[in-house]
Design a protein around this motif. Structure first.
Motif, PDB file in Angstrom:
ATOM      1  N   GLY A 198       0.795  -1.229   0.000  1.00  0.00           N
ATOM      2  CA  GLY A 198       0.000   0.000   0.000  1.00  0.00           C
ATOM      3  C   GLY A 198       0.821   1.271   0.000  1.00  0.00           C
ATOM      4  N   SER A 199       2.077   1.197   0.409  1.00  0.00           N
ATOM      5  CA  SER A 199       2.931   2.381   0.456  1.00  0.00           C
ATOM      6  C   SER A 199       3.775   2.573  -0.801  1.00  0.00           C
ATOM      7  CB  SER A 199       3.866   2.302   1.671  1.00  0.00           C
ATOM      8  OG  SER A 199       4.751   1.206   1.556  1.00  0.00           O
ATOM      9  N   LEU A 200       3.715   1.604  -1.734  1.00  0.00           N
ATOM     10  CA  LEU A 200       4.494   1.708  -2.962  1.00  0.00           C
ATOM     11  C   LEU A 200       3.791   2.608  -3.969  1.00  0.00           C
ATOM     12  CD1 LEU A 200       5.523  -2.033  -3.435  1.00  0.00           C
ATOM     13  CD2 LEU A 200       6.949  -0.161  -2.585  1.00  0.00           C
ATOM     14  N   PRO A 201       4.553   3.272  -4.859  1.00  0.00           N
ATOM     15  CA  PRO A 201       3.922   4.064  -5.923  1.00  0.00           C
ATOM     16  C   PRO A 201       3.028   3.177  -6.788  1.00  0.00           C
ATOM     17  CG  PRO A 201       6.283   4.529  -5.784  1.00  0.00           C
ATOM     18  CD  PRO A 201       6.023   3.352  -4.895  1.00  0.00           C
ATOM     19  N   PRO A 202       1.814   3.583  -7.066  1.00  0.00           N
ATOM     20  CA  PRO A 202       0.897   2.746  -7.851  1.00  0.00           C
ATOM     21  C   PRO A 202       1.473   2.304  -9.188  1.00  0.00           C
ATOM     22  CG  PRO A 202      -0.277   4.599  -6.887  1.00  0.00           C
ATOM     23  CD  PRO A 202       1.176   4.839  -6.622  1.00  0.00           C
ATOM     24  N   ALA A 203       2.351   3.112  -9.765  1.00  0.00           N
ATOM     25  CA  ALA A 203       2.904   2.777 -11.074  1.00  0.00           C
ATOM     26  C   ALA A 203       3.918   1.643 -11.029  1.00  0.00           C
ATOM     27  CB  ALA A 203       3.553   4.014 -11.699  1.00  0.00           C
ATOM     28  N   THR A 204       4.442   1.341  -9.838  1.00  0.00           N
ATOM     29  CA  THR A 204       5.492   0.325  -9.755  1.00  0.00           C
ATOM     30  C   THR A 204       5.129  -0.861  -8.865  1.00  0.00           C
ATOM     31  OG1 THR A 204       6.568   1.474  -7.899  1.00  0.00           O
ATOM     32  CG2 THR A 204       7.281   2.060 -10.138  1.00  0.00           C
ATOM     33  N   VAL A 205       3.969  -0.834  -8.226  1.00  0.00           N
ATOM     34  CA  VAL A 205       3.623  -1.910  -7.305  1.00  0.00           C
ATOM     35  C   VAL A 205       3.551  -3.253  -8.022  1.00  0.00           C
ATOM     36  CG1 VAL A 205       1.121  -1.571  -7.536  1.00  0.00           C
ATOM     37  CG2 VAL A 205       2.065  -2.599  -5.452  1.00  0.00           C
ATOM     38  N   HIS A 206       3.131  -3.247  -9.287  1.00  0.00           N
ATOM     39  CA  HIS A 206       3.053  -4.509 -10.033  1.00  0.00           C
ATOM     40  C   HIS A 206       4.434  -5.115 -10.236  1.00  0.00           C
ATOM     41  CE1 HIS A 206       4.034  -1.684 -13.257  1.00  0.00           C
ATOM     42  NE2 HIS A 206       4.426  -2.724 -13.981  1.00  0.00           N
ATOM     43  N   GLU A 207       5.463  -4.285 -10.362  1.00  0.00           N
ATOM     44  CA  GLU A 207       6.818  -4.798 -10.529  1.00  0.00           C
ATOM     45  C   GLU A 207       7.309  -5.454  -9.242  1.00  0.00           C
ATOM     46  OE1 GLU A 207       9.020  -1.392 -11.708  1.00  0.00           O
ATOM     47  OE2 GLU A 207       8.320  -1.439 -13.796  1.00  0.00           O
ATOM     48  N   ALA A 208       7.011  -4.825  -8.110  1.00  0.00           N
ATOM     49  CA  ALA A 208       7.410  -5.407  -6.826  1.00  0.00           C
ATOM     50  C   ALA A 208       6.713  -6.738  -6.593  1.00  0.00           C
ATOM     51  CB  ALA A 208       7.099  -4.427  -5.694  1.00  0.00           C
ATOM     52  N   THR A 209       5.419  -6.783  -6.877  1.00  0.00           N
ATOM     53  CA  THR A 209       4.664  -8.021  -6.694  1.00  0.00           C
ATOM     54  C   THR A 209       5.160  -9.100  -7.650  1.00  0.00           C
ATOM     55  OG1 THR A 209       2.729  -6.735  -6.016  1.00  0.00           O
ATOM     56  CG2 THR A 209       2.360  -9.032  -6.650  1.00  0.00           C
ATOM     57  N   GLY A 210       5.431  -8.716  -8.882  1.00  0.00           N
ATOM     58  CA  GLY A 210       5.938  -9.667  -9.854  1.00  0.00           C
ATOM     59  C   GLY A 210       7.280 -10.248  -9.446  1.00  0.00           C
ATOM     60  N   LEU A 211       8.173  -9.398  -8.908  1.00  0.00           N
ATOM     61  CA  LEU A 211       9.475  -9.877  -8.452  1.00  0.00           C
ATOM     62  C   LEU A 211       9.319 -10.819  -7.263  1.00  0.00           C
ATOM     63  CD1 LEU A 211      12.538  -9.702  -8.794  1.00  0.00           C
ATOM     64  CD2 LEU A 211      12.520  -7.721  -7.249  1.00  0.00           C
ATOM     65  N   PHE A 212       8.409 -10.489  -6.360  1.00  0.00           N
ATOM     66  CA  PHE A 212       8.119 -11.342  -5.206  1.00  0.00           C
ATOM     67  C   PHE A 212       7.694 -12.732  -5.667  1.00  0.00           C
ATOM     68  CE2 PHE A 212       5.248 -13.008  -1.941  1.00  0.00           C
ATOM     69  CZ  PHE A 212       5.961 -12.780  -0.765  1.00  0.00           C
ATOM     70  N   LEU A 213       6.832 -12.785  -6.668  1.00  0.00           N
ATOM     71  CA  LEU A 213       6.348 -14.062  -7.185  1.00  0.00           C
ATOM     72  C   LEU A 213       7.428 -14.789  -7.983  1.00  0.00           C
ATOM     73  CD1 LEU A 213       2.828 -12.860  -8.353  1.00  0.00           C
ATOM     74  CD2 LEU A 213       3.291 -14.390  -6.432  1.00  0.00           C
ATOM     75  N   LEU A 214       8.285 -14.035  -8.665  1.00  0.00           N
ATOM     76  CA  LEU A 214       9.307 -14.639  -9.511  1.00  0.00           C
ATOM     77  C   LEU A 214      10.272 -15.513  -8.705  1.00  0.00           C
ATOM     78  CD1 LEU A 214      10.768 -14.985 -12.217  1.00  0.00           C
ATOM     79  CD2 LEU A 214      11.986 -12.835 -11.726  1.00  0.00           C
ATOM     80  N   VAL A 215      10.726 -15.012  -7.550  1.00  0.00           N
ATOM     81  CA  VAL A 215      11.718 -15.783  -6.788  1.00  0.00           C
ATOM     82  C   VAL A 215      11.121 -17.096  -6.291  1.00  0.00           C
ATOM     83  CG1 VAL A 215      13.070 -13.771  -6.138  1.00  0.00           C
ATOM     84  CG2 VAL A 215      11.217 -14.501  -4.651  1.00  0.00           C
ATOM     85  N   PHE A 216       9.835 -17.089  -5.955  1.00  0.00           N
ATOM     86  CA  PHE A 216       9.208 -18.334  -5.517  1.00  0.00           C
ATOM     87  C   PHE A 216       8.876 -19.236  -6.701  1.00  0.00           C
ATOM     88  CE2 PHE A 216       8.720 -15.932  -1.616  1.00  0.00           C
ATOM     89  CZ  PHE A 216       9.044 -16.892  -0.671  1.00  0.00           C
ATOM     90  N   ALA A 217       8.674 -18.661  -7.880  1.00  0.00           N
ATOM     91  CA  ALA A 217       8.511 -19.485  -9.076  1.00  0.00           C
ATOM     92  C   ALA A 217       9.789 -20.261  -9.359  1.00  0.00           C
ATOM     93  CB  ALA A 217       8.135 -18.615 -10.274  1.00  0.00           C
ATOM     94  N   VAL A 218      10.930 -19.578  -9.254  1.00  0.00           N
ATOM     95  CA  VAL A 218      12.216 -20.246  -9.481  1.00  0.00           C
ATOM     96  C   VAL A 218      12.418 -21.369  -8.464  1.00  0.00           C
ATOM     97  CG1 VAL A 218      14.724 -19.947  -9.430  1.00  0.00           C
ATOM     98  CG2 VAL A 218      13.281 -18.219 -10.533  1.00  0.00           C
ATOM     99  N   PHE A 219      12.172 -21.063  -7.194  1.00  0.00           N
ATOM    100  CA  PHE A 219      12.325 -22.066  -6.141  1.00  0.00           C
ATOM    101  C   PHE A 219      11.429 -23.272  -6.395  1.00  0.00           C
ATOM    102  CE2 PHE A 219      10.616 -23.778  -2.128  1.00  0.00           C
ATOM    103  CZ  PHE A 219      11.781 -24.291  -1.575  1.00  0.00           C
ATOM    104  N   THR A 220      10.183 -23.018  -6.770  1.00  0.00           N
ATOM    105  CA  THR A 220       9.221 -24.102  -6.951  1.00  0.00           C
ATOM    106  C   THR A 220       9.582 -24.982  -8.137  1.00  0.00           C
ATOM    107  OG1 THR A 220       7.492 -22.720  -5.981  1.00  0.00           O
ATOM    108  CG2 THR A 220       6.766 -24.644  -7.212  1.00  0.00           C
ATOM    109  N   VAL A 221      10.124 -24.383  -9.185  1.00  0.00           N
ATOM    110  CA  VAL A 221      10.508 -25.183 -10.352  1.00  0.00           C
ATOM    111  C   VAL A 221      11.596 -26.176  -9.986  1.00  0.00           C
ATOM    112  CG1 VAL A 221      11.651 -25.087 -12.600  1.00  0.00           C
ATOM    113  CG2 VAL A 221       9.754 -23.543 -12.110  1.00  0.00           C
ATOM    114  N   TYR A 222      12.622 -25.744  -9.239  1.00  0.00           N
ATOM    115  CA  TYR A 222      13.656 -26.731  -8.925  1.00  0.00           C
ATOM    116  C   TYR A 222      13.223 -27.699  -7.833  1.00  0.00           C
ATOM    117  CZ  TYR A 222      15.840 -23.977  -4.999  1.00  0.00           C
ATOM    118  OH  TYR A 222      16.118 -23.297  -3.835  1.00  0.00           O
ATOM    119  N   MET A 223      12.283 -27.299  -6.981  1.00  0.00           N
ATOM    120  CA  MET A 223      11.705 -28.265  -6.056  1.00  0.00           C
ATOM    121  C   MET A 223      10.866 -29.305  -6.812  1.00  0.00           C
ATOM    122  SD  MET A 223      12.664 -27.828  -2.916  1.00  0.00           S
ATOM    123  CE  MET A 223      11.411 -28.484  -1.805  1.00  0.00           C
ATOM    124  N   THR A 224      10.266 -28.893  -7.918  1.00  0.00           N
ATOM    125  CA  THR A 224       9.508 -29.832  -8.749  1.00  0.00           C
ATOM    126  C   THR A 224      10.417 -30.889  -9.342  1.00  0.00           C
ATOM    127  OG1 THR A 224       7.907 -28.090  -9.299  1.00  0.00           O
ATOM    128  CG2 THR A 224       7.946 -30.027 -10.727  1.00  0.00           C
TER     129      THR A 224
END
Length: 213
Positions: free
Chosen positions: A96-122
């Protein structure tokens, strides 16, 4: 991944607890991502579950997996516990404190690191059971689609990720129920020979989250 060296005969299997906690929290968040319920109630419903069930319960399951000598299970439950705890903090205090124009990038990066982790756990899960492999395959797809949806600012892609998350939750509930030992027999098949088909001449250990080495 190391072979257990301690006596774990008195330690109950923490897999059903961890998988159940993961399934419930994933299901509720995915209901919102799939746009089945209005997002206004997101914080009220998801964040408590993320803190206490997806986070705390899975963290406890991870510590018990360490006690049993199951490095794979401990790594998985511990990391997804951290995901839910971090998600609760991010959604409540940061997004909620991030600039609205960039919050999607922060959320996307948050999801990306767990996507990488999950792929190698798979990849590692190919030495466990079909039930657990199904959880991680669908979870990998969920993280990847949600990540793409956030970076692309595509509500339709995020919604598709929500539906994949619902499938993931069902797979995790299945694996949790299959690992319940109250019947003292197999209740549902977990397809323990999946590793033998995918990795010829290599063994594995039974149970929904049961690889030790």
């Amino acid at each position: 991944m190391s072979t257990p060296t301690t006596d774990t005969g008195t330690v109950a299997d923490p897999g059903p607890l961890g998988l159940g906690a993961f399934a419930a929290t994933t299901f509720v968040l995915s209901v919102f991502n799939a746009n089945l319920i209005t997002a206004q109630t997101l914080a009220a419903v998801v964040l408590p579950l993320a803190l206490f069930y997806g986070g705390l319960a899975q963290l406890l399951a991870a510590m018990w997996e360490f006690r049993k000598g199951n490095t794979f299970g401990a790594t998985g439950f511990g990391s997804y516990a951290a995901f839910w705890l971090a998600y609760a903090a991010y959604a409540r205090f940061v997004a909620g404190s991030l600039p609205p124009a960039t919050v999607h990038e922060a959320t996307g990066l948050f999801l990306l690191v767990f996507a990488v982790f999950t792929v190698y756990m798979t990849v590692a899960a190919t030495r466990t059971t079909g039930a657990l492999l199904a959880v991680l395959v669908t979870l990998s797809a969920t993280f990847i689609v949600l990540c793409v949806g956030e970076f692309a600012q595509s509500p339709g892609t995020v919604e598709a990720g929500g539906w994949l998350g619902l499938v993931t939750a069902v797979c995790a509930w299945y694996a949790s129920f299959a690992g319940d030992s109250t019947f003292h027999r197999a209740v549902l098949p977990v397809f323990p020979d999946i590793g033998e088909h995918l990795r010829p001449h290599r063994g594995h250990r039974h149970g929904p989250f049961g690889v030790h080495a």
